[in-house]
Motif scaffolding. Structure first.
Motif, PDB file in Angstrom:
ATOM      1  N   GLU A   1       0.856  -1.336  -0.075  1.00 34.99           N
ATOM      2  CA  GLU A   1       0.113   0.091   0.126  1.00 34.99           C
ATOM      3  C   GLU A   1       0.937   1.313   0.042  1.00 34.99           C
ATOM      4  N   LEU A   2       0.521   2.177  -0.768  1.00 36.69           N
ATOM      5  CA  LEU A   2       1.290   3.479  -1.121  1.00 36.69           C
ATOM      6  C   LEU A   2       0.208   4.440  -0.412  1.00 36.69           C
ATOM      7  N   ARG A   3       0.643   5.270   0.134  1.00 41.08           N
ATOM      8  CA  ARG A   3      -0.247   6.441   0.546  1.00 41.08           C
ATOM      9  C   ARG A   3       0.733   7.676   0.468  1.00 41.08           C
ATOM     10  N   ASP A   4       0.242   8.502  -0.571  1.00 35.63           N
ATOM     11  CA  ASP A   4       0.618   9.687  -0.921  1.00 35.63           C
ATOM     12  C   ASP A   4       2.114   9.892  -0.916  1.00 35.63           C
ATOM     13  N   LEU A   5       2.801   8.660  -1.536  1.00 36.87           N
ATOM     14  CA  LEU A   5       4.232   8.639  -1.445  1.00 36.87           C
ATOM     15  C   LEU A   5       4.965   9.777  -2.178  1.00 36.87           C
ATOM     16  N   THR A   6       5.918  10.406  -1.957  1.00 42.82           N
ATOM     17  CA  THR A   6       6.588  11.307  -2.381  1.00 42.82           C
ATOM     18  C   THR A   6       8.091  11.110  -2.242  1.00 42.82           C
TER      19      THR A   6
ATOM     20  N   GLY B   1       3.354  11.913  -4.930  1.00 39.36           N
ATOM     21  CA  GLY B   1       2.057  11.833  -4.541  1.00 39.36           C
ATOM     22  C   GLY B   1       1.440  10.341  -5.011  1.00 39.36           C
TER      23      GLY B   1
ATOM     24  N   THR C   1      -0.515   6.938  -4.758  1.00 40.17           N
ATOM     25  CA  THR C   1      -1.388   6.380  -3.818  1.00 40.17           C
ATOM     26  C   THR C   1      -1.964   5.102  -4.469  1.00 40.17           C
TER      27      THR C   1
ATOM     28  N   ALA D   1      -2.895   0.447  -4.230  1.00 39.65           N
ATOM     29  CA  ALA D   1      -2.848  -0.504  -3.317  1.00 39.65           C
ATOM     30  C   ALA D   1      -2.397  -1.917  -4.462  1.00 39.65           C
TER      31      ALA D   1
ATOM     32  N   THR E   1      10.067   3.723  -6.645  1.00 36.90           N
ATOM     33  CA  THR E   1       9.139   3.387  -5.921  1.00 36.90           C
ATOM     34  C   THR E   1       9.119   2.047  -5.163  1.00 36.90           C
TER      35      THR E   1
ATOM     36  N   GLY F   1       4.835  10.864   2.990  1.00 36.27           N
ATOM     37  CA  GLY F   1       3.973   9.496   2.523  1.00 36.27           C
ATOM     38  C   GLY F   1       4.607   8.451   3.132  1.00 36.27           C
TER      39      GLY F   1
END
Length: 303
Positions: free
Chosen positions: A3-8, A19, A21, A23, A43, A56
């Motif tokens: 799960e990626l949540r607003d990843l920067t 950013g 997001t 799954a 990523t 994130g």
């Protein structure tokens, strides 16, 4: 689940991931697609704790990778098949990894057999071909029997038999309920392997969708065959369609839905022998989707 949540992620002034997001869920093979420089490898490195997010979060089963005491038993990954000590044998390479995570030697033997390297277990890795190193990297990913697996270009260097083996392996792992994420530039292979795709460009999410839905979004045309194709072509053009003649009484029709084509033919009592919507291939859909995200673009042929 991944799960990626607003990843920067930034590297100085360079924004590599912007950013993100999404799954990746169990029971499916997920293709991770994007042009060179899109941020795919970055990523995956953040997911595996090799790079820290600027902001994130990237989580595996709800936790950051670096919190796992035995990470190989949680997540298996192949990012670079050449990242091995060339002086070690295949067996010793895996044995060192296994000992670091409390995994027994019987598992080392088992994964070597699974990837087809049992016969060269005592050979030094420095003499392996790229395809053999890919198999060894996959063996390392499977070593801890993890529920989550990440692979970056796993078919590089493999012959056709090896590519088919990888495809079947990935699908069998997903069928066991595992989470499988594959980054690749080979659209033809992704079309055969992936259930859904996540597409990014310039670090941003462009699409997160099943493969068949993505290609339907980029329908090319409708192929119609009729012994009275000239008459049908005039009727379709009058209805606002664009029509191009094809061999064997075929018409390539755009600008009108298949159902409307059938209704027009029925009204005019024109027999129709074929009515086939033709969607773009995954490669064509991908190229259209990422066209504005290309970092490197060719401008002409090679002379």
């Amino acid at each position: 689940m991944i799960e990626l949540r607003d990843l920067t992620k930034r590297f100085g002034a360079t924004l590599a991931v912007d950013g993100l997001t999404f799954a990746v869920r169990p029971g499916e093979v997920t293709g991770f697609l994007g042009p060179n420089g899109a941020g795919k490898s970055t990523t995956m490195r953040v997911v595996l704790g090799l790079d820290l997010p600027t902001s994130g979060a990237a989580l595996v089963n709800g936790h950051p990778y670096n919190t796992f005491r035995r990470p190989l038993c949680e997540v298996g990954a192949l990012l670079d098949a050449n990242a091995v000590h060339g002086g070690r044998t295949a067996y010793n390479h895996l044995r060192c990894l296994a000992r670091s995570n409390g995994i027994g030697t019987r598992r080392v033997v088992a994964v070597l057999e699974q990837v087809g390297l049992a016969g060269v277990a005592d050979k030094r890795v420095g003499g392996f071909s790229l395809g053999m190193k890919q198999r060894l990297g996959i063996a390392a990913a499977l070593l801890g029997d993890p529920a989550v697996l990440l692979f970056d270009e796993p078919v590089n260097g493999l012959d056709p038999e090896g590519i088919r083996w990888i495809r079947e392996l990935m699908r069998s792992l997903a069928a066991e309920g595992r989470t499988v994420l594959i980054s690749s530039h080979l659209m033809s292979e992704m079309a055969l392997t992936a259930d859904l795709v996540i597409v990014i460009g310039r670090g941003r999410l462009l699409a997160e969708t099943p493969v068949d839905e993505l290609v339907r979004q980029f329908r090319r045309d409708v192929l119609v065959r009729s012994p009275r194709s000239a008459e049908l072509s005039d009727a379709l053009a009058s209805a606002g369609a664009s029509v191009r003649a094809e061999p064997a009484d075929g018409l390539a029709v755009t600008g009108i839905e298949p159902g409307r084509i059938a209704e027009l033919a029925l009204d005019l009592r024109i027999p129709v022998h074929e009515l086939t919507p033709r969607n773009a291939s995954l490669e064509e859909a991908y190229l259209q989707l990422t066209d504005d995200s290309l970092e490197y673009r060719t401008t002409g042929g090679v002379r």
